[in-house]
Motif scaffolding. Structure first.
Motif, PDB file in Angstrom:
ATOM      1  N   ALA A  13     -88.412 -18.976  83.337  1.00 27.38           N
ATOM      2  CA  ALA A  13     -87.967 -20.318  82.973  1.00 27.38           C
ATOM      3  C   ALA A  13     -88.305 -20.647  81.528  1.00 27.38           C
ATOM      4  CB  ALA A  13     -88.586 -21.350  83.916  1.00 27.38           C
ATOM      5  N   GLN A  14     -89.453 -20.172  81.051  1.00 29.81           N
ATOM      6  CA  GLN A  14     -89.838 -20.429  79.664  1.00 29.81           C
ATOM      7  C   GLN A  14     -88.900 -19.723  78.700  1.00 29.81           C
ATOM      8  OE1 GLN A  14     -92.239 -22.526  78.887  1.00 29.81           O
ATOM      9  NE2 GLN A  14     -91.985 -22.271  76.668  1.00 29.81           N
ATOM     10  N   HIS A  15     -88.458 -18.516  79.055  1.00 28.70           N
ATOM     11  CA  HIS A  15     -87.515 -17.782  78.210  1.00 28.70           C
ATOM     12  C   HIS A  15     -86.155 -18.486  78.158  1.00 28.70           C
ATOM     13  CE1 HIS A  15     -89.882 -13.750  78.822  1.00 28.70           C
ATOM     14  NE2 HIS A  15     -90.576 -14.686  78.176  1.00 28.70           N
ATOM     15  N   LEU A  16     -85.714 -19.007  79.292  1.00 28.35           N
ATOM     16  CA  LEU A  16     -84.448 -19.728  79.317  1.00 28.35           C
ATOM     17  C   LEU A  16     -84.524 -20.989  78.459  1.00 28.35           C
ATOM     18  CD1 LEU A  16     -83.548 -19.412  83.104  1.00 28.35           C
ATOM     19  CD2 LEU A  16     -82.343 -18.331  81.208  1.00 28.35           C
ATOM     20  N   GLU A  17     -85.656 -21.673  78.518  1.00 33.13           N
ATOM     21  CA  GLU A  17     -85.813 -22.890  77.723  1.00 33.13           C
ATOM     22  C   GLU A  17     -85.836 -22.571  76.229  1.00 33.13           C
ATOM     23  OE1 GLU A  17     -88.665 -26.866  77.489  1.00 33.13           O
ATOM     24  OE2 GLU A  17     -89.184 -25.204  78.830  1.00 33.13           O
ATOM     25  N   GLU A  18     -86.462 -21.464  75.853  1.00 34.83           N
ATOM     26  CA  GLU A  18     -86.491 -21.074  74.437  1.00 34.83           C
ATOM     27  C   GLU A  18     -85.094 -20.686  73.953  1.00 34.83           C
ATOM     28  OE1 GLU A  18     -89.406 -18.048  73.962  1.00 34.83           O
ATOM     29  OE2 GLU A  18     -91.106 -19.342  74.482  1.00 34.83           O
ATOM     30  N   ASN A  19     -84.326 -20.000  74.794  1.00 31.43           N
ATOM     31  CA  ASN A  19     -82.945 -19.676  74.421  1.00 31.43           C
ATOM     32  C   ASN A  19     -82.125 -20.949  74.225  1.00 31.43           C
ATOM     33  OD1 ASN A  19     -83.537 -16.987  74.565  1.00 31.43           O
ATOM     34  ND2 ASN A  19     -82.383 -16.590  76.439  1.00 31.43           N
ATOM     35  N   LEU A  20     -82.321 -21.920  75.113  1.00 34.04           N
ATOM     36  CA  LEU A  20     -81.617 -23.192  74.998  1.00 34.04           C
ATOM     37  C   LEU A  20     -82.025 -23.930  73.729  1.00 34.04           C
ATOM     38  CD1 LEU A  20     -79.726 -25.336  76.199  1.00 34.04           C
ATOM     39  CD2 LEU A  20     -81.688 -26.220  77.469  1.00 34.04           C
ATOM     40  N   ARG A  21     -83.292 -23.883  73.398  1.00 34.77           N
ATOM     41  CA  ARG A  21     -83.773 -24.538  72.183  1.00 34.77           C
ATOM     42  C   ARG A  21     -83.095 -23.955  70.939  1.00 34.77           C
ATOM     43  NH1 ARG A  21     -88.759 -26.844  70.753  1.00 34.77           N
ATOM     44  NH2 ARG A  21     -89.656 -26.180  72.746  1.00 34.77           N
ATOM     45  N   HIS A  22     -83.031 -22.630  70.857  1.00 33.97           N
ATOM     46  CA  HIS A  22     -82.410 -21.990  69.694  1.00 33.97           C
ATOM     47  C   HIS A  22     -80.912 -22.289  69.635  1.00 33.97           C
ATOM     48  CE1 HIS A  22     -86.201 -19.803  69.433  1.00 33.97           C
ATOM     49  NE2 HIS A  22     -85.810 -19.320  68.273  1.00 33.97           N
ATOM     50  N   LEU A  23     -80.275 -22.372  70.796  1.00 29.70           N
ATOM     51  CA  LEU A  23     -78.843 -22.701  70.816  1.00 29.70           C
ATOM     52  C   LEU A  23     -78.608 -24.114  70.301  1.00 29.70           C
ATOM     53  CD1 LEU A  23     -75.892 -22.177  71.651  1.00 29.70           C
ATOM     54  CD2 LEU A  23     -76.496 -22.987  73.934  1.00 29.70           C
ATOM     55  N   LEU A  24     -79.377 -25.081  70.771  1.00 30.00           N
ATOM     56  CA  LEU A  24     -79.201 -26.470  70.328  1.00 30.00           C
ATOM     57  C   LEU A  24     -79.501 -26.619  68.841  1.00 30.00           C
ATOM     58  CD1 LEU A  24     -80.782 -28.376  73.351  1.00 30.00           C
ATOM     59  CD2 LEU A  24     -78.370 -28.178  72.780  1.00 30.00           C
ATOM     60  N   GLN A  25     -80.506 -25.913  68.352  1.00 32.03           N
ATOM     61  CA  GLN A  25     -80.829 -25.979  66.930  1.00 32.03           C
ATOM     62  C   GLN A  25     -79.712 -25.379  66.085  1.00 32.03           C
ATOM     63  OE1 GLN A  25     -84.652 -24.063  66.688  1.00 32.03           O
ATOM     64  NE2 GLN A  25     -85.778 -25.875  67.396  1.00 32.03           N
ATOM     65  N   ASP A  26     -79.074 -24.337  66.591  1.00 30.19           N
ATOM     66  CA  ASP A  26     -77.960 -23.735  65.865  1.00 30.19           C
ATOM     67  C   ASP A  26     -76.757 -24.675  65.858  1.00 30.19           C
ATOM     68  OD1 ASP A  26     -77.079 -20.893  64.734  1.00 30.19           O
ATOM     69  OD2 ASP A  26     -75.395 -21.694  65.882  1.00 30.19           O
TER      70      ASP A  26
END
Length: 354
Positions: A274-287
């Protein structure tokens, strides 16, 4: 028919007088009567003039018809907050989940006792306000690649060709996983037709070969490497990792509502941490936030997490990861960072009090 009528009249005259009389031929009179009737009928006809209409673009054809379309920007801030967990959803605000809670909800839905798809993709829908700096301007559709820290099986066949000179750069690109790496010889093979650029989805290049690469500008067209699309740079390994493992997404404006844009992509699978999925989502939103126009107001308006085959969609707060408003002076602190600072300040106060 007319000759038959004339002969019948002549026969009737013979039967009455008992002797042969001259025949009464009415053919010419009948024809004249019919001709006059036809002319009168033609004069009564009204000619309908068909007006030719020029070509109307598809996005302007319904302007003559006043079609009322619902605003796709959902604003439920005026609705009341539910006081318990049993309520009719349309009359209350959407519940805002944390990313961990949303992932757990989807995992329960995809449990073997229900959908039985534990490795289902976790999709994200990002709704955008495409309004530009001016009221009559809108952000153009864009296609980007977001680099993520945790790769997953995205299901795409991504072939990458890299142009560079120098043995060190070629070795670095091959070690990073490029499909094909070469220099001037590779350019000659493409020019002669021995190699097709259409077989490769992404074209990357090092600045040291840019002068020779200009010869292929006509063949590459929009795929020609440039710093804006991050396909031209000195760090080939990072570029290759980004385009081979990153999240490919595109923002598309609505056909009838130009200020509404939608991004639909995947950030991983439910069997990932779940932490990895949240980090991927964070990088996507920042992009995505890098494409925001220089104006006040929201750019990312709503984010929903989905996981097929379930139709369930859970709303999350994107402003824990990106600024809510545009700040010209400095990057605005996100809610997540502010929350962490407040927690750290409270811990420091408790430690000092103890």
């Amino acid at each position: 028919m007319l000759s038959l009528l004339s002969s019948m009249r002549a026969l009737a005259v013979r039967q009455q007088t008992g002797e042969a009389l001259r025949c009464l031929h009415l053919t010419a009179v009948t024809e004249a009567a019919r001709k006059g009737t036809r002319e009168k009928a033609r004069k009564k006809k009204v000619k309908v003039e068909v007006k030719k209409v020029g070509f109307i673009p598809h996005n302007q054809r319904d302007k003559k018809i006043n079609v009322k379309r619902a605003d796709k920007h959902v604003d439920d801030s005026w609705k009341q907050v539910p006081k318990d967990d049993v309520y009719v959803g349309r009359y209350y605000r959407w519940r805002v989940y944390s990313v961990a809670e949303a992932i757990q909800c989807h995992r329960e839905t995809h449990h073997p006792s229900m959908y039985n798809v534990p490795n289902a993709p976790l999709n994200v829908e990002i709704e955008l306000n495409m309004q530009g700096e001016k009221a009559t301007r809108f952000v153009d559709n864009f296609q980007r690649m977001a680099m993520i820290p945790h790769k997953f099986q995205h299901g795409e066949d991504r072939k990458i060709i890299v142009f560079t000179k120098g043995n060190d750069e070629i070795t670095e690109a091959r070690a990073a996983g490029a499909s094909l790496v070469g220099g001037v010889e590779l350019i000659k093979d493409i020019t002669s037709g021995e190699l097709l650029l259409s077989d490769y989805q992404y074209i990357l290049a090092h600045p040291n070969i840019l002068a020779e690469l200009v010869a292929l500008r006509g063949l590459m067209k929009r795929k020609f490497p440039n710093p804006k699309s991050e396909t031209l740079g000195a760090n080939l390994a990072e570029m290759i990792m980004k385009f081979s493992n990153g999240i490919s997404y595109g923002a598309t404006k609505d056909e009838y509502q130009q200020n509404f844009g939608l991004i639909t992509t995947s950030v991983g699978t439910l069997n990932m941490d779940a932490q990895h999925l949240e980090e991927n989502l964070r990088h996507l939103l920042q992009d995505v936030n890098q494409m925001r126009p220089k104006r006040d107001g929201l750019f990312i308006t709503r984010v929903l997490l989905k996981s097929p085959p379930s139709s369930e969609q859970l709303k999350i707060d994107p402003f824990l990861y990106v600024p809510e408003n545009y700040d010209k002076s400095a990057a605005k602190v996100t809610r997540g960072e502010a929350k962490k600072r407040e927690e750290a300040a409270e811990e420091a106060e408790q430690a000092a009090a103890a």
